[in-house]
Design an enzyme around this catalytic site. Structure first.
Site, PDB file in Angstrom:
ATOM      1  CB  VAL A 125      -1.247  -0.185   1.621  1.00 18.11           C
ATOM      2  CG1 VAL A 125      -1.866   1.210   0.847  1.00 18.11           C
ATOM      3  CG2 VAL A 125      -1.712  -1.778   1.202  1.00 18.11           C
ATOM      4  CB  SER A 126       0.573   3.996  -2.147  1.00 20.66           C
ATOM      5  OG  SER A 126      -0.257   4.737  -1.348  1.00 20.66           O
ATOM      6  CG  ASP A 127      -1.485   4.759   3.036  1.00 19.69           C
ATOM      7  OD1 ASP A 127      -1.187   3.840   2.608  1.00 19.69           O
ATOM      8  OD2 ASP A 127      -2.249   5.517   3.706  1.00 19.69           O
ATOM      9  CB  CYS A 128       1.364   0.118   4.350  1.00 18.73           C
ATOM     10  SG  CYS A 128      -0.477   0.552   4.508  1.00 18.73           S
ATOM     11  CD  GLU A 139       2.734   7.544   7.652  1.00 21.04           C
ATOM     12  OE1 GLU A 139       4.198   8.058   7.418  1.00 21.04           O
ATOM     13  OE2 GLU A 139       1.755   8.429   6.490  1.00 21.04           O
TER      14      GLU A 139
END
Ligand code: LAN
Length: 750
Positions: free
Chosen positions: A478-481, A484
């Site tokens: 997932v792009s944001d996982c 982060e």
């Protein structure tokens, strides 16, 4: 089974759900209820959470010996609502003390592999899919599980009408009520139980299960209590379309296509479990007329107004008519059916193998189990492995057992916690170092190291170097996982001298994956760049969700990538520098464009404008845009300040997500207050006063042992379904207070 007093909240849910806007209090006739509950709960001292490299499963230990051998931990007790006996701490007057108290508590919940875990409930349509699958595949359901699932569903029954909605704070719908009613009956709830009578009355008032949405009719047909004629077509033939066709399923949002896939297989097989006395009886309970008198084909499009969040378009209705009346009876020859089913099954197998049967989520997990049961037989390896994996989705809390929205929130929460502690300036503090080292070890273990075999054949995105939301087994980037987690690793390894567990090459792998994920618009989506047109939304058949057919740009995901790029280039200035710079520029342009007139951004994964505005302002800050030099940032601050409440806090209702305009909640919320503070500080908002009031409100809600209590639900997906992020109430206040101290000093606030 029950040899101890009931856990505090099996009674009613009001206190633990802490929801001020939609208080769930069970007010059913007390006498009946008390006797029923007393006999039907497990002993909460028997439950244990096991965490194997992030894989969370709950176990019920029957005997005292077993319990002694595997003692209950503080985190077990906390999750179960039992007394943790954590001491009262010195009351915090300054933010540093509040952070310390919060971390003292939260650090006790860290699990041995280094991660945090939590309930991830909210949706009320997940358990039914699992229980129906267990039932029709003859999977034994442990008594402890069935008891606690019943408790959970009863605890979450709407007190006024006895029904259930799409999620725990929603009003009753046919989807929620029909599915959870059936689930309770399969688990042994008595049709004459007053709560069941009430639920049935509501279901009947809504016109019965014929008015359920597509997914309800699908599951009820699998169980044999509805006819397949009532189910709108789910043709596996779509998987045979050439890739260039604009509607080919590989273009759909991953969650839609991975649900459509097993659903199409089961639909094509028209699988229904053989009838038994219970299902025969259910046929007579969930409709308003006798089963044999119902013309199911005429109810294909019947849907209750309580469920019709996204009405089907005339285009989809026409296509469905054509499929039912022309395609299925006249054109769909046997050889074509076989070809489509075979290919669909191949893709199902690839999904199973790519995730070691953990699967993308809690909807396709049970469905894939069912497909394996149909295709491979009841005792096959695939079925057995799936059966084990179902436990990864289950969670036990003080209200009973629920099904999580994913197999956990491990990587996501752990990454954010690391960042919060770093932002609070505590990364080098020896008190928290061991905790952070463990957390880093966890992220090291969870990074995905290889792409899927035959990635193009199964339409998967590159994932080497990425992180998933939950675990590496699940294995979906997932792009944001990814962003982060990468940020957290860089902050520890590079900025704070932690051991270099993740090599330079592995960080570059993460960057390489992120660089494959940008949309033409400049924005970033969740799992993949957008592959299809927004017009595919015309084919959204699910009725209960909005914006589900393709990937969209999200300010949240975009910001995570932008900030990960920024931090990465600080330490590795030469690696793909031009591409990264260009990508960042385009991403920030998208963020600017996505701002609404009122200065806010719409959030798709947290509630709602408060959440997305925090992220967007972080993006702008990362390119030097702040309150002093940017009109956009000033507008955003204006929007936030306008919504600050009298007690200094912020509170936004989940209704914002549905309506697309800001709706305040009745009471301010700790988590949203923290988000708004972070947003204002990212913006460089110069005045201390509103921030100080907000921090005061956050500190005043902290309990004497350092914890914050659960308030309203925090997250959302597909506009209409809410989902809990219980660890946010620790993570974001810590981050907000840390940022406050850095800007305004550690002043006495309380
Ligand atoms: C999630 C949870 C995490 C979430 C964030 C990382 C927070 C977000 O920034 C990107 C999208 C993502 C990964 C996400 C997507 C949709 C999920 C998986 C969920 C909201 C959790 C549950 C939901 C899933 C679709 C539930 C099953 C329902 C269906 C309609 C298939």
């Amino acid at each position: 089974m029950a040899d101890s007093k009931p856990p505090a909240t099996v009674e009613p849910a009001s206190e633990t759900n802490g929801n001020q806007d939609f208080v769930v209090v069970n007010e059913s006739p007390a006498d009946n209820l008390a006797s029923f509950l007393a006999s039907e709960i497990t002993d909460y001292r028997g439950w244990r959470l096991r965490d194997e490299r992030g894989r969370n499963t709950w176990h019920y230990l029957e005997t005292e010996e077993q319990r002694k051998e595997w003692p209950q931990t503080i985190s077990d007790k906390y999750f179960l609502g039992l007394d943790t006996d954590l001491p009262a701490l010195e009351p915090a007057k300054k933010p540093t003390q509040s952070i310390n108290n919060g971390l003292s508590f939260f650090s006790k919940l860290q699990l041995p592999p280094g991660n945090w875990a939590c309930e991830y409930g909210g949706p009320l349509f997940l358990l039914p899919g699992l229980v129906i699958t267990w039932y029709v595949t003859g999977t034994p359901i442990p008594a402890s599980h069935s008891t606690e699932i019943k408790n959970y569903l009863f605890a979450r029954q709407n007190p006024e009408d006895g029904g259930w909605g799409l999620h725990i704070e929603a009003e009753s719908s046919v989807f929620g009520t029909a599915m959870n009613y059936v689930t309770l009956r399969l688990l042994g709830a008595d049709e004459d139980d007053p709560r069941m009578i009430m639920a049935r009355a509501t279901l009947h008032r809504f016109g019965g299960a014929v008015n359920g949405p597509h997914w309800a009719k699908f599951w009820l047909s699998v169980l044999g209590v509805c006819e397949w004629d009532a189910v709108n077509p789910v043709p596996p033939e779509l998987w045979l379309l050439p890739d260039w066709t604009p509607i080919a399923p590989w273009r759909w949002w991953i969650h839609m296509r991975q649900v459509f896939l097993p659903m199409s297989f089961v639909y094509s097989k028209k699988f229904s479990a053989p009838l038994d006395p219970l299902t025969r009886q259910l046929r007579e309970e969930i409709y308003t007329q006798s089963y044999s008198s119902i013309n199911f084909a005429s109810h294909r499009n019947s849907i209750s107004e309580h469920d019709n969040f996204h009405p089907k378009t005339w285009i989809l209705n026409t296509i469905n008519w054509g499929l039912v009346n022309i395609w299925n009876p006249l054109i769909r020859v046997k050889s074509l059916v076989k070809k489509a089913e075979d290919w669909a099954y191949e893709l199902i197998k690839m999904e199973d193998e790519n995730t070691d049967y953990a699967n993308l989520g809690p909807v396709n997990g049970p469905m894939n189990l069912l497909c394996c049961y149909i295709h491979d037989g009841p005792d096959s390896y695939s079925v057995r492995r799936h059966r084990e994996r179902m436990h990864d989705f289950l969670w036990v809390k003080n209200e009973g057992m629920l099904m999580n929205g994913t197999n956990g929130v491990q990587t996501w929460d752990t990454s954010f916690l690391i960042q919060a502690v770093v932002d609070a300036g505590l990364a080098k503090d020896p008190k928290w170092k061991p905790m952070l080292e463990k957390a880093l070890e966890f992220l090291e273990d969870q990074q995905i190291r290889e792409n899927c075999p035959k990635q193009d054949v199964c339409y998967r995105q590159r994932r080497k170097g990425a992180w998933a939301f939950s675990t590496r087994d699940q294995g979906y980037t997932v792009s944001d996982c990814t962003s982060e987690a990468l940020k957290a690793v860089l902050m520890l390894q590079k900025a704070n001298g932690y051991p270099q567990l993740i090599s330079e090459q592995r960080m570059k792998d993460a960057i390489d994956t992120l660089l494959t994920m940008q949309n033409a618009s400049g924005g970033f989506s969740s799992y993949e760049p957008t592959r299809g047109s927004e017009y595919l939304e015309y084919l959204n058949a699910a009725e209960v969700f909005g914006r589900i057919m393709v990937e969209y740009d999200y300010p949240e995901c975009t910001t995570a990538v932008v900030t990960a790029f920024s931090i990465f280039t600080n330490y590795y200035p030469d690696y793909r520098r031009n591409e990264i710079e260009k990508s960042k520029e385009r991403a920030v342009k998208y963020i600017r464009r996505a701002q609404r007139k009122d200065g806010s951004w719409y959030g798709s994964w947290g509630i709602c404008f408060t959440y997305a505005t925090m992220f967007a302002l972080e993006s702008l800050a990362s390119v030097g845009e702040n309150f002093m030099n940017s009109e956009k940032v000033r507008n955003a601050c204006g929007f936030l300040l306008l919504n600050q409440m009298d007690d200094g806090g912020w509170g936004e209702s989940y209704k914002s997500c549905e309506t697309g305009s800001y709706i305040p909640s009745i009471r301010s919320q700790v988590v949203q207050t923290a988000w708004a503070c972070i947003a204002l500080m990212e913006a460089g908002f110069p005045e201390r006063e509103p921030l100080e009031r907000a921090i005061r409100m956050i500190m005043s809600r902290q309990q004497s042992n350092g914890e914050w209590l659960q308030e309203n639900i925090e997250g959302v997906f597909n506009k209409s379904c809410m989902i809990s992020y219980p660890n946010y109430k620790f993570i974001f206040p810590i981050k907000a207070m840390g940022m406050f101290i850095e800007r305004f000093g550690d002043i006495e606030i309380l």
